[in-house]
Design a protein around this motif. Sequence first.
Motif, PDB file in Angstrom:
ATOM      1  N   TYR A 102       0.855  -1.196   0.000  1.00  0.00           N
ATOM      2  CA  TYR A 102       0.000   0.000   0.000  1.00  0.00           C
ATOM      3  C   TYR A 102       0.887   1.242   0.000  1.00  0.00           C
ATOM      4  CZ  TYR A 102      -4.218  -2.606   1.426  1.00  0.00           C
ATOM      5  OH  TYR A 102      -5.282  -3.444   1.502  1.00  0.00           O
ATOM      6  N   THR A 103       0.324   2.338  -0.463  1.00  0.00           N
ATOM      7  CA  THR A 103       1.054   3.603  -0.381  1.00  0.00           C
ATOM      8  C   THR A 103       1.088   4.053   1.073  1.00  0.00           C
ATOM      9  OG1 THR A 103      -0.968   4.851  -0.668  1.00  0.00           O
ATOM     10  CG2 THR A 103       0.271   4.350  -2.672  1.00  0.00           C
ATOM     11  N   ALA A 104       1.985   5.019   1.344  1.00  0.00           N
ATOM     12  CA  ALA A 104       2.069   5.572   2.696  1.00  0.00           C
ATOM     13  C   ALA A 104       0.691   6.117   3.089  1.00  0.00           C
ATOM     14  CB  ALA A 104       3.117   6.676   2.729  1.00  0.00           C
ATOM     15  N   LEU A 105       0.085   6.833   2.154  1.00  0.00           N
ATOM     16  CA  LEU A 105      -1.226   7.425   2.427  1.00  0.00           C
ATOM     17  C   LEU A 105      -2.255   6.341   2.790  1.00  0.00           C
ATOM     18  CD1 LEU A 105      -2.855  10.099   2.353  1.00  0.00           C
ATOM     19  CD2 LEU A 105      -3.484   9.496   0.016  1.00  0.00           C
ATOM     20  N   ALA A 106      -2.274   5.259   2.001  1.00  0.00           N
ATOM     21  CA  ALA A 106      -3.267   4.206   2.218  1.00  0.00           C
ATOM     22  C   ALA A 106      -3.045   3.529   3.565  1.00  0.00           C
ATOM     23  CB  ALA A 106      -3.211   3.187   1.093  1.00  0.00           C
ATOM     24  N   THR A 140       2.443   9.121  -1.828  1.00  0.00           N
ATOM     25  CA  THR A 140       2.121   8.123  -2.847  1.00  0.00           C
ATOM     26  C   THR A 140       3.191   7.043  -2.982  1.00  0.00           C
ATOM     27  OG1 THR A 140       3.119   9.517  -4.508  1.00  0.00           O
ATOM     28  CG2 THR A 140       0.739   9.734  -4.221  1.00  0.00           C
ATOM     29  N   HIS A 141       4.209   7.106  -2.102  1.00  0.00           N
ATOM     30  CA  HIS A 141       5.234   6.041  -2.151  1.00  0.00           C
ATOM     31  C   HIS A 141       4.686   4.783  -1.510  1.00  0.00           C
ATOM     32  CE1 HIS A 141       7.727   9.389  -3.163  1.00  0.00           C
ATOM     33  NE2 HIS A 141       8.837   8.660  -3.202  1.00  0.00           N
ATOM     34  N   ARG A 142       5.067   3.670  -2.076  1.00  0.00           N
ATOM     35  CA  ARG A 142       4.702   2.417  -1.423  1.00  0.00           C
ATOM     36  C   ARG A 142       5.459   2.312  -0.109  1.00  0.00           C
ATOM     37  NH1 ARG A 142       3.510  -2.549  -4.602  1.00  0.00           N
ATOM     38  NH2 ARG A 142       2.540  -1.806  -6.498  1.00  0.00           N
ATOM     39  N   ALA A 143       4.805   1.747   0.903  1.00  0.00           N
ATOM     40  CA  ALA A 143       5.442   1.616   2.207  1.00  0.00           C
ATOM     41  C   ALA A 143       6.745   0.835   2.084  1.00  0.00           C
ATOM     42  CB  ALA A 143       4.504   0.936   3.176  1.00  0.00           C
ATOM     43  N   SER A 144       6.739  -0.182   1.226  1.00  0.00           N
ATOM     44  CA  SER A 144       7.929  -1.028   1.121  1.00  0.00           C
ATOM     45  C   SER A 144       9.116  -0.290   0.507  1.00  0.00           C
ATOM     46  CB  SER A 144       7.604  -2.263   0.281  1.00  0.00           C
ATOM     47  OG  SER A 144       7.149  -1.846  -0.991  1.00  0.00           O
ATOM     48  N   GLU A 145       8.822   0.843  -0.151  1.00  0.00           N
ATOM     49  CA  GLU A 145       9.917   1.577  -0.802  1.00  0.00           C
ATOM     50  C   GLU A 145      10.538   2.631   0.112  1.00  0.00           C
ATOM     51  OE1 GLU A 145       7.762   3.113  -4.090  1.00  0.00           O
ATOM     52  OE2 GLU A 145       7.870   1.230  -5.226  1.00  0.00           O
ATOM     53  N   SER A 147      12.497   4.298   3.461  1.00  0.00           N
ATOM     54  CA  SER A 147      13.646   3.906   4.284  1.00  0.00           C
ATOM     55  C   SER A 147      13.140   3.420   5.635  1.00  0.00           C
ATOM     56  CB  SER A 147      14.557   5.114   4.477  1.00  0.00           C
ATOM     57  OG  SER A 147      13.932   6.030   5.352  1.00  0.00           O
ATOM     58  N   SER A 148      14.017   2.783   6.409  1.00  0.00           N
ATOM     59  CA  SER A 148      13.584   2.219   7.692  1.00  0.00           C
ATOM     60  C   SER A 148      13.001   3.299   8.596  1.00  0.00           C
ATOM     61  CB  SER A 148      14.765   1.571   8.407  1.00  0.00           C
ATOM     62  OG  SER A 148      15.410   0.692   7.549  1.00  0.00           O
ATOM     63  N   GLY A 149      13.697   4.442   8.655  1.00  0.00           N
ATOM     64  CA  GLY A 149      13.221   5.525   9.511  1.00  0.00           C
ATOM     65  C   GLY A 149      11.859   6.008   9.055  1.00  0.00           C
ATOM     66  N   GLN A 150      11.702   6.129   7.729  1.00  0.00           N
ATOM     67  CA  GLN A 150      10.410   6.588   7.194  1.00  0.00           C
ATOM     68  C   GLN A 150       9.313   5.575   7.497  1.00  0.00           C
ATOM     69  OE1 GLN A 150      11.831   7.127   3.215  1.00  0.00           O
ATOM     70  NE2 GLN A 150      11.648   9.360   3.354  1.00  0.00           N
ATOM     71  N   LYS A 151       9.688   4.310   7.426  1.00  0.00           N
ATOM     72  CA  LYS A 151       8.689   3.271   7.733  1.00  0.00           C
ATOM     73  C   LYS A 151       8.208   3.429   9.165  1.00  0.00           C
ATOM     74  CE  LYS A 151      10.145  -0.306   4.518  1.00  0.00           C
ATOM     75  NZ  LYS A 151      11.122  -1.362   4.313  1.00  0.00           N
ATOM     76  N   LEU A 154       6.021   6.295   9.458  1.00  0.00           N
ATOM     77  CA  LEU A 154       4.712   5.958   8.894  1.00  0.00           C
ATOM     78  C   LEU A 154       3.889   5.152   9.896  1.00  0.00           C
ATOM     79  CD1 LEU A 154       2.712   5.860   6.580  1.00  0.00           C
ATOM     80  CD2 LEU A 154       3.998   3.980   5.575  1.00  0.00           C
ATOM     81  N   SER A 155       4.564   4.219  10.566  1.00  0.00           N
ATOM     82  CA  SER A 155       3.795   3.402  11.513  1.00  0.00           C
ATOM     83  C   SER A 155       3.347   4.256  12.691  1.00  0.00           C
ATOM     84  CB  SER A 155       4.591   2.159  11.920  1.00  0.00           C
ATOM     85  OG  SER A 155       5.258   2.362  13.124  1.00  0.00           O
ATOM     86  N   ILE A 156       4.136   5.282  13.008  1.00  0.00           N
ATOM     87  CA  ILE A 156       3.721   6.200  14.081  1.00  0.00           C
ATOM     88  C   ILE A 156       2.536   7.056  13.604  1.00  0.00           C
ATOM     89  CG2 ILE A 156       4.448   8.188  15.455  1.00  0.00           C
ATOM     90  CD1 ILE A 156       7.261   6.893  15.531  1.00  0.00           C
ATOM     91  N   ALA A 157       2.616   7.510  12.348  1.00  0.00           N
ATOM     92  CA  ALA A 157       1.502   8.301  11.797  1.00  0.00           C
ATOM     93  C   ALA A 157       0.213   7.491  11.843  1.00  0.00           C
ATOM     94  CB  ALA A 157       1.800   8.719  10.363  1.00  0.00           C
ATOM     95  N   ARG A 158       0.342   6.223  11.549  1.00  0.00           N
ATOM     96  CA  ARG A 158      -0.842   5.374  11.574  1.00  0.00           C
ATOM     97  C   ARG A 158      -1.369   5.208  13.008  1.00  0.00           C
ATOM     98  NH1 ARG A 158       0.135  -0.514   9.658  1.00  0.00           N
ATOM     99  NH2 ARG A 158       1.063  -0.510  11.735  1.00  0.00           N
ATOM    100  N   ALA A 159      -0.417   5.056  13.963  1.00  0.00           N
ATOM    101  CA  ALA A 159      -0.836   4.945  15.362  1.00  0.00           C
ATOM    102  C   ALA A 159      -1.522   6.238  15.791  1.00  0.00           C
ATOM    103  CB  ALA A 159       0.376   4.658  16.241  1.00  0.00           C
TER     104      ALA A 159
END
Length: 767
Positions: A102-106, A140-145, A147-151, A154-159
């Motif tokens: 999924y994208t970061a947004l999704a 619009t970047h895929r989560a898998s693409e 960097s580790s820090g960005q991931k 992203l997981s914090i943004a989702r939390a």
Amino acid sequence: MEKVKIELQDISKSYYSETTVTQALRKISLSFAEHEFVAITGESGSGKSTLLNIIGGMDNFDDGEMFVDGQPTFQYDEQDWEEYRRNKIGYVFQDYSLVGHYTALANVMSALLIMGYEQERAEETAMNYLAQVGLHGFETHRASELSSGQKQRLSIARALAKDTGIIVADEPTGNLDSDTGDQIVSLLRDLSRERLVIMVTHNYDQAEAYVTRKIRLHDGRVVSDVSVNQEASGQDTQTAERETEEAKEKLSEELKKAGSSVRMRSEKEEKKRQNKVAAYFAGMNRRTQRGRAFLFTFFLFVVSTVSFLFIGELFQHADDTLTKEYSTSVFKKEDRERLVVKREDGKEITQEDIEKFNSLSNVVMADSCDYANDINYYMEEGEDYKYIYGIQKGVMGNEIKSVSFLNEKRFMLSTDCIAKEDLAEGRLPETRNEIVLYSADKKDLEKEILFYFQSRNSWGPNEYYCKEMTVVGLLKEETEQVYFSKELCNMLSLGMDYGEYRLYTQYDKWYGDYKLKREYIPVIGDDLEKDEIRISYKNEQTGPLGKVLFHFDACDRNKVRTGETKEQDAVVVEDFHEGTENILEFSEEFFYQYCPKDRGSIQASVYLTSYAKVDSVIRKLERMGYGAQSTYRVGVTDYVEELVNERMTIIGISIFGLVAILLAEVLILRSLMKIRVKDYFVLKFIGMRMHLIRKISYYEILAYCLAAIVVTVIIMWILRIAGVSIIGEMMWYYSFGAYLVFVVYNFVVSVLTVASFNHLLKGRLNA
Ligand code: ADP
């Protein structure tokens, strides 16, 4: 005093295996308040994760009690815990637990949709959260693409998107380099100003500067619990506060709006929204994993194609008529596509009737001269007929021919079956002895051809009529068929339902009566006049030429004599004509005295595109006020064992095949679907209800199934049009009912597959 959010009282937890018991937590008592940023430390195996999992509602405990906002949890059932996880806790994990494709947004939107946001609002809000964690521009970047820090951001943004009062983080920096790790801890610290953040870390040094409290575990016990950095936390939050103030205001406004829309919905609206959410995720799966979508669709396409063929076979073999032997005793012409049609009032078939028949779908042509359709014609010497002893001279100078018929496959059709447009040259037949046929050679126009006619079922097996015909028109399309005038057709079939024609000969003066009374087949002799008749010279018993008495008994349409008789003197002009001895030639005038010239046939032949359409066309004709019957069905007699066996085998194989592909789909597609389990685990983990997760698979697979069905049907039509005969033949049996069975079968199999997958998923996700 800050509000206590979570309180643990004497919590104990043990893990049991067959041989050992591990006590992970021993009588832990702790309370956590708002605005705390707690680090739980301790060596590996000390119970940190177990403690965090219990706080996060992901694990249960054996002993003690946990209070949430002052309320005990001892009576919580699985659903309460699910709600607790959804509404109270935001999770941040070492492995990010993102949906990689999924994208970061999704990824952030998924949390919001699960909470009840409308899609558009979810998108806006998610953008804000992404900006808050510094991922602006990466939506619009895929989560898998990432960097580790960005991931991890992203997981914090989702939390955060879950807008819960508590965030639990299990080794959030475990996979990050120290600079990135620092940034993440700092971000968590910022968040703790508004909520409670509990973080497990084995790298306390990194967290030291930020946390407000440090709890150390050892062997399942709290060995230290101290407040740290109290003043620091107040200081530099101010800068952060300014930086994010604007974003926050906007966000809280958003949340108010979104929140109110979440609560206001009725049950029905909520259901509709949930369907939309499921469709959104299904669409996301499709868009972000095109390869898999193709794989699923291709698999379903194979299933739908094979089922299309099997279902087609079943429909094709549903009727057992085709396993019976055909007898030519009723209808000489064996033709599966032919119907005989009568008007309800029993009257003659009119041109209007023929037009009505022709306007029906699946009707190829209609011929008002039905009886003639069972009359054989023979035109090519050597091919259709031959002279057995050659041609000999008779006593009267006539030619004697013994005809033997070779090919009984040609049957008369009248000009009803063709139109002017079908002609390349010439015109349609107008008089009795005119025909049209196909020939590439224009010189064949005006050609005279000798024809033999035979109506076995009504004239008897040995009778034939013989006449020269003139070609007046040439057909455009190549065909073996010759088309005759209706006048000729009606003349040759006259004896069939109009009356009996007898000749009384050899008058015996002594008795005052005729010695011979014999039935004849009436035809017109072109050169005869008035009361002249002609019988074959072979008829030795007729006696001398001269006066005879003609006798006519009228019959009704069912060949029952009506009692009406007519008698008339006649003159035999010559005791010879072509054709067999029971053929009686009249002058035209004489002939039409007994049969009005405009009299047509009361029965029509209607030819269909396929035997498959027999029932539907019969039903249509009946609704239109006609009686109709399949000549083929009337003609079949006994079962042919071989054909019966073949039919049973095909039906057996088809049913077995349909069951086999059902099982194959359930087993194979289900296991292909297992690649989604990880994603659904994440969705469940961020709070998606099981029933919604189930729905996603239904939406996704049924969409592929629909695509597969459409593609299959299109391909089958292409094959049919391209002239693949097996498919073409089968397609005739694809009526609305067959398509319905085909579509329902495929959807049912897909539903069973998804149901089975969901069952498996439930087991996996609850494990
Ligand atoms: P930490 O996170 O501090 O490394 P854990 O909470 O994971 O410690 O584990 C505490 C103890 O419980 C350890 O001895 C560990 O082996 C045991 N443990 C944790 N999870 C399980 C489990 N699912 N089954 C059995 N033992 C477990």
